[in-house]
Design a protein around this motif. Structure first.
Motif, PDB file in Angstrom:
ATOM      1  N   UNK A 190      -5.395   4.312   6.567  1.00 53.74           N
ATOM      2  CA  UNK A 190      -5.839   3.768   7.852  1.00 53.74           C
ATOM      3  C   UNK A 190      -4.724   3.380   8.803  1.00 53.74           C
ATOM      4  N   UNK A 191      -3.669   2.746   8.274  1.00 51.11           N
ATOM      5  CA  UNK A 191      -2.626   2.218   9.165  1.00 51.11           C
ATOM      6  C   UNK A 191      -1.218   2.688   8.792  1.00 51.11           C
ATOM      7  N   UNK A 192      -1.117   3.627   7.861  1.00 46.58           N
ATOM      8  CA  UNK A 192       0.134   4.312   7.525  1.00 46.58           C
ATOM      9  C   UNK A 192       1.245   3.384   7.034  1.00 46.58           C
ATOM     10  N   UNK A 193       0.879   2.376   6.236  1.00 44.17           N
ATOM     11  CA  UNK A 193       1.912   1.534   5.634  1.00 44.17           C
ATOM     12  C   UNK A 193       1.812   1.607   4.116  1.00 44.17           C
ATOM     13  N   UNK A 194       2.938   1.327   3.473  1.00 44.18           N
ATOM     14  CA  UNK A 194       2.990   1.218   2.021  1.00 44.18           C
ATOM     15  C   UNK A 194       3.103  -0.261   1.680  1.00 44.18           C
ATOM     16  N   UNK A 195       2.119  -0.787   0.970  1.00 43.66           N
ATOM     17  CA  UNK A 195       2.098  -2.199   0.604  1.00 43.66           C
ATOM     18  C   UNK A 195       3.154  -2.450  -0.472  1.00 43.66           C
ATOM     19  N   UNK A 196       4.020  -3.445  -0.234  1.00 44.63           N
ATOM     20  CA  UNK A 196       5.017  -3.828  -1.229  1.00 44.63           C
ATOM     21  C   UNK A 196       4.769  -5.229  -1.777  1.00 44.63           C
ATOM     22  N   UNK A 230     -10.278  -9.654  -0.327  1.00 44.13           N
ATOM     23  CA  UNK A 230      -9.328  -9.839   0.760  1.00 44.13           C
ATOM     24  C   UNK A 230      -7.950 -10.202   0.211  1.00 44.13           C
ATOM     25  N   UNK A 231      -6.935  -9.507   0.731  1.00 38.05           N
ATOM     26  CA  UNK A 231      -5.561  -9.730   0.311  1.00 38.05           C
ATOM     27  C   UNK A 231      -4.701 -10.081   1.526  1.00 38.05           C
ATOM     28  N   UNK A 232      -3.768 -11.015   1.349  1.00 40.62           N
ATOM     29  CA  UNK A 232      -2.737 -11.281   2.347  1.00 40.62           C
ATOM     30  C   UNK A 232      -1.604 -10.310   2.052  1.00 40.62           C
ATOM     31  N   UNK A 233      -1.316  -9.434   2.994  1.00 42.23           N
ATOM     32  CA  UNK A 233      -0.253  -8.444   2.843  1.00 42.23           C
ATOM     33  C   UNK A 233       0.966  -8.979   3.584  1.00 42.23           C
ATOM     34  N   UNK A 234       1.969  -9.402   2.819  1.00 40.34           N
ATOM     35  CA  UNK A 234       3.150 -10.020   3.417  1.00 40.34           C
ATOM     36  C   UNK A 234       4.391  -9.152   3.289  1.00 40.34           C
ATOM     37  N   UNK A 235       4.272  -8.036   2.590  1.00 41.63           N
ATOM     38  CA  UNK A 235       5.379  -7.095   2.485  1.00 41.63           C
ATOM     39  C   UNK A 235       4.850  -5.678   2.575  1.00 41.63           C
ATOM     40  N   UNK A 236       5.510  -4.858   3.403  1.00 44.13           N
ATOM     41  CA  UNK A 236       5.074  -3.466   3.557  1.00 44.13           C
ATOM     42  C   UNK A 236       6.196  -2.650   4.160  1.00 44.13           C
ATOM     43  N   UNK A 237       6.177  -1.365   3.874  1.00 42.91           N
ATOM     44  CA  UNK A 237       7.107  -0.411   4.472  1.00 42.91           C
ATOM     45  C   UNK A 237       6.356   0.384   5.526  1.00 42.91           C
ATOM     46  N   UNK A 238       7.037   0.653   6.638  1.00 44.90           N
ATOM     47  CA  UNK A 238       6.416   1.359   7.742  1.00 44.90           C
ATOM     48  C   UNK A 238       5.965   0.371   8.803  1.00 44.90           C
TER      49      UNK A 238
END
Length: 134
Positions: free
Chosen positions: A60-66, A87-95
């Protein structure tokens, strides 16, 4: 009489950076169309919510969750369908998040979130964001 509720399980990512969250505009021809939402999508049969989150955010948003932490689980009945949001808080991602499926997206300051602009199932997410990430 069968009273069992069939939920649609959905992985949702609250992507956070600098007191902002990335949101997407739902297509007008979809359920709750025209409202802003936190990106994510349906969890496939037998798929772990964390894996669905990573897959859906890439699609959907072209990021890799780290880095992601569970934030809450919400069950909501819209009348015509019932959803269970993991529901997850995504605080690290590439892209850099972008509308990879053609949808509009934007970084929204947490202080500017208006509950009326989101589907009703997101109310609890927004309330939690306001208390957790001030």
């Amino acid at each position: 009489m069968d009273t069992k509720v069939n939920y649609i399980d959905v992985a949702v990512g609250v992507i956070l950076r600098d007191q902002k969250t990335y949101v997407c505009l739902r297509p007008t021809d979809k359920h709750q169309g025209g409202k802003w939402e936190f990106p994510g999508g349906k969890i496939e049969a037998g798929e772990a919510a964390e894996l669905a989150l990573a897959r859906e955010l890439m699609e959907e948003v072209a990021i890799t969750v780290t880095q992601a932490q569970p934030l809450t689980t919400i069950e909501h009945d819209y009348g015509d369908k019932c959803v269970r949001l993991f529901v997850f808080a995504v605080t690290g991602f590439d892209g850099e998040p972008t509308g990879a499926e053609g949808q509009s997206g934007k970084w929204l300051p947490l202080a500017d979130i208006d509950i009326a602009d989101f589907p009703a199932a997101n109310r609890e997410i927004i309330e939690q964001l306001r208390t957790t990430f001030r």
